[in-house]
Design a protein around this motif. Sequence first.
Motif: not given
Length: 85
Positions: A29-34, A40-49
Motif C-alpha cells: 500500500k501507499a505509505l504516509n509519513t507516520k 525506518l525507526n525515525v521521527s515523523h519530521r525525519t520521515a517527512q524529509r
Amino acid sequence: ERGRWGVSNHINIFEDVLYALRQFVESDKALNTKEIGYRLNVSHRTAQRISKSLHESGWLDCKEINRNRLYLPADKAKQLFGASI
C-alpha cells in the motif's frame, strides 16, 4: 578514519537510502509519513524529509488524500528492486 565525508560515510548513506526505498517497494500500500517513520525507526519530521527528498528526486510518487500525503514507489524504484511495474 577519513572524516565525516569519507567513503564509508557515503556507503552508509547509500545503504540507508536503499533500505528506505525497499520499504516502499515491498509495501502492498501507499505509505504516509507516520508509517514511514515507524518502518525506518525515525521521527515523523525525519520521515517527512526523507519522503520529500525521495519524491523530488523521482524515486517516489506522491498522492494527496484529505490533506494527507501518501507515498509509493516510482517506476525507477521498482526497477531497482526488480518489482513488477
